[in-house]
Design an enzyme around this catalytic site. Structure first.
Site, PDB file in Angstrom:
ATOM      1  N   ARG A   1      -5.657 -11.408   6.596  1.00  0.00           N
ATOM      2  CA  ARG A   1      -5.513  -9.942   6.654  1.00  0.00           C
ATOM      3  C   ARG A   1      -4.771  -9.634   7.936  1.00  0.00           C
ATOM      4  O   ARG A   1      -5.275  -9.948   9.037  1.00  0.00           O
ATOM      5  CB  ARG A   1      -6.880  -9.271   6.625  1.00  0.00           C
ATOM      6  CG  ARG A   1      -6.817  -7.798   7.009  1.00  0.00           C
ATOM      7  CD  ARG A   1      -8.055  -7.030   6.657  1.00  0.00           C
ATOM      8  NE  ARG A   1      -8.144  -6.836   5.221  1.00  0.00           N
ATOM      9  CZ  ARG A   1      -8.971  -5.997   4.630  1.00  0.00           C
ATOM     10  NH1 ARG A   1      -9.794  -5.256   5.343  1.00  0.00           N
ATOM     11  NH2 ARG A   1      -8.978  -5.878   3.315  1.00  0.00           N
TER      12      ARG A   1
ATOM     13  N   HIS B   1      -1.612  -4.974  -0.853  1.00  0.00           N
ATOM     14  CA  HIS B   1      -3.008  -5.408  -0.969  1.00  0.00           C
ATOM     15  C   HIS B   1      -3.226  -5.966  -2.387  1.00  0.00           C
ATOM     16  O   HIS B   1      -3.934  -5.377  -3.211  1.00  0.00           O
ATOM     17  CB  HIS B   1      -3.942  -4.230  -0.668  1.00  0.00           C
ATOM     18  CG  HIS B   1      -5.363  -4.619  -0.386  1.00  0.00           C
ATOM     19  ND1 HIS B   1      -5.795  -5.940  -0.348  1.00  0.00           N
ATOM     20  CD2 HIS B   1      -6.479  -3.863  -0.127  1.00  0.00           C
ATOM     21  CE1 HIS B   1      -7.093  -5.967  -0.064  1.00  0.00           C
ATOM     22  NE2 HIS B   1      -7.524  -4.711   0.062  1.00  0.00           N
TER      23      HIS B   1
ATOM     24  N   GLN C   1      -6.863  -6.672  -4.044  1.00  0.00           N
ATOM     25  CA  GLN C   1      -7.528  -5.452  -4.500  1.00  0.00           C
ATOM     26  C   GLN C   1      -7.023  -5.055  -5.881  1.00  0.00           C
ATOM     27  O   GLN C   1      -7.806  -4.718  -6.778  1.00  0.00           O
ATOM     28  CB  GLN C   1      -7.279  -4.318  -3.492  1.00  0.00           C
ATOM     29  CG  GLN C   1      -7.888  -2.989  -3.910  1.00  0.00           C
ATOM     30  CD  GLN C   1      -9.410  -3.024  -3.899  1.00  0.00           C
ATOM     31  OE1 GLN C   1     -10.022  -3.410  -2.904  1.00  0.00           O
ATOM     32  NE2 GLN C   1     -10.034  -2.633  -4.997  1.00  0.00           N
TER      33      GLN C   1
ATOM     34  N   ASP D   1      -6.862   6.540  -2.065  1.00  0.00           N
ATOM     35  CA  ASP D   1      -7.159   5.678  -0.915  1.00  0.00           C
ATOM     36  C   ASP D   1      -7.205   6.584   0.313  1.00  0.00           C
ATOM     37  O   ASP D   1      -6.754   7.740   0.269  1.00  0.00           O
ATOM     38  CB  ASP D   1      -6.057   4.600  -0.786  1.00  0.00           C
ATOM     39  CG  ASP D   1      -6.299   3.613   0.358  1.00  0.00           C
ATOM     40  OD1 ASP D   1      -7.442   3.528   0.846  1.00  0.00           O
ATOM     41  OD2 ASP D   1      -5.321   2.936   0.760  1.00  0.00           O
TER      42      ASP D   1
ATOM     43  N   CYS E   1     -10.239   1.902  -3.673  1.00  0.00           N
ATOM     44  CA  CYS E   1     -10.421   0.548  -3.133  1.00  0.00           C
ATOM     45  C   CYS E   1     -11.593   0.470  -2.166  1.00  0.00           C
ATOM     46  O   CYS E   1     -12.142  -0.605  -1.948  1.00  0.00           O
ATOM     47  CB  CYS E   1      -9.129   0.093  -2.456  1.00  0.00           C
ATOM     48  SG  CYS E   1      -8.539   1.233  -1.197  1.00  0.00           S
TER      49      CYS E   1
ATOM     50  N   ARG F   1     -13.823  -7.689  -6.976  1.00  0.00           N
ATOM     51  CA  ARG F   1     -13.112  -8.432  -5.926  1.00  0.00           C
ATOM     52  C   ARG F   1     -13.582  -9.881  -5.923  1.00  0.00           C
ATOM     53  O   ARG F   1     -12.777 -10.805  -5.774  1.00  0.00           O
ATOM     54  CB  ARG F   1     -13.383  -7.798  -4.542  1.00  0.00           C
ATOM     55  CG  ARG F   1     -12.835  -6.397  -4.342  1.00  0.00           C
ATOM     56  CD  ARG F   1     -11.319  -6.368  -4.329  1.00  0.00           C
ATOM     57  NE  ARG F   1     -10.750  -7.221  -3.298  1.00  0.00           N
ATOM     58  CZ  ARG F   1     -10.632  -6.911  -2.007  1.00  0.00           C
ATOM     59  NH1 ARG F   1     -11.021  -5.734  -1.569  1.00  0.00           N
ATOM     60  NH2 ARG F   1     -10.076  -7.751  -1.140  1.00  0.00           N
TER      61      ARG F   1
END
Ligand code: CP
Ligand code: NVA
Length: 305
Positions: free
Chosen positions: A101, A128, A131, A223, A263, A291
């Site tokens: 990340r 991402h 996700q 988001d 998310c 996930r």
């Protein structure tokens, strides 16, 4: 199968289909995969905070018979100037896969370029993809299909918007992005997603009108307005994003059977109203659970024996 998992644009529709099928199988029968990554180590580089990504990867690799190694921002030498290239080469001598990340997307690309083990993008400022693999799994579980559905993302043209564009386009969905002026998704990402959609029967729409964006959608997605690293802009963004909250009123523009995804982490009262994220159309916790299953599928595919 691509050697790394950095961007959904790099995965073919067939590869994504296979990953989604594997994720479904793993969710149905986790014990059948208890040895799939036996004895393997996943290095997990985190330059930003995380709840879902950290815990689902650490748990996921353990459930596959391997172990995860959490490497936080000050645990390794990147913050003291060790290069991505050296970090990648050294880690490749010890571990079987790297999940990272990062801020700059070039850093996950650099790990993949200079290392010799598979690299998984656990979020960059640009994308991402883990996700969105879980999101696609969730949508398919709830709607029974992906192709032909309309997915409406409302808010910042950020890493989530970009990966939803790629993933939705790959799977033949119509992806609409509605954003305030000045917060459009990256033009290159939009163009590439549009080209992908042209080959899958999908479509890409970008608008500054959230009601138009959400009209007749099967899936509504939002988001945070200020992503990790943009904390200084939070106050300004609250003003700029006015009118882009996914409220019950805006959900009313979607199909009556539309589902709501986020998310997470969420800020109730900012990008989403509490009554929407905590209401009957919300599937955010199934989405978060997926996930685990989706990322186990990625690890089995890239690292499995
Ligand atoms: N959605 C997501 O990636 O959550 P974390 O930042 O908590 O990992
Ligand atoms: N856009 C958000 C996603 C968090 C999962 C961020 O980058 O902070």
């Amino acid at each position: 199968m691509a050697k790394h998992f950095l961007s959904l644009a790099d995965q073919s529709t067939q590869e994504l289909r296979a990953l989604l099928d594997l994720a479904r199988m793993i969710k149905l029968n986790p014990s059948g995969y208890a040895q799939a990554c036996k004895g393997q180590t996943l290095a997990m580089i985190f330059q930003k905070p995380s709840l879902r990504t950290r815990v689902s990867f650490q748990t996921g690799i353990y459930q596959l018979g391997g172990q995860g190694l959490y490497l936080g921002p000050t645990d390794i030498q990147l913050h003291r100037g060790e290069t991505i290239a050296d970090t990648a080469q050294v880690l490749s001598r010890f571990v079987d896969g790297i999940m990272a990340r990062v801020f700059a997307h070039a850093d996950v690309e650099g790990l993949a370029e200079h290392g010799s083990v598979p690299v998984i993008n656990g979020l960059s400022d640009l994308l991402h993809p883990c996700q969105v693999l879980a999101d696609l799994q969730t949508i398919e579980e709830k709607k029974g299909r992906l192709a032909g559905l309309k997915m409406a993302y409302v808010g910042d043209g950020n890493n989530m918007a970009h990966s939803l564009l790629y993933g939705g386009a790959r799977m033949g969905m119509t992806v609409s992005i509605s954003h305030p002026r000045g917060y459009a998704p990256d033009a290159e990402v939009t163009a590439r997603a549009t080209a992908i959609a042209a080959g899958t029967g999908g479509a890409v729409q970008v608008t500054e009108d959230p009601r138009e964006g959400v009209a007749d959608a099967d899936v509504v997605y939002t988001d945070v307005w200020a992503s990790m690293g943009q904390e200084d802009e939070h106050k300004e963004r609250l003003a700029r994003f006015e009118g882009f909250q996914v409220s019950a009123d805006l959900m009313g523009c979607a199909r009556p059977d539309a589902i709501f995804l986020h998310c997470l982490p969420a800020h109730r009262g900012e990008e989403v109203a509490a009554e929407v994220i905590d209401g009957p159309q919300s599937v955010v916790f199934d989405e978060a659970e997926n996930r685990l299953h989706a990322q186990k599928a990625i690890m089995v595919r890239l690292m499995g024996r």
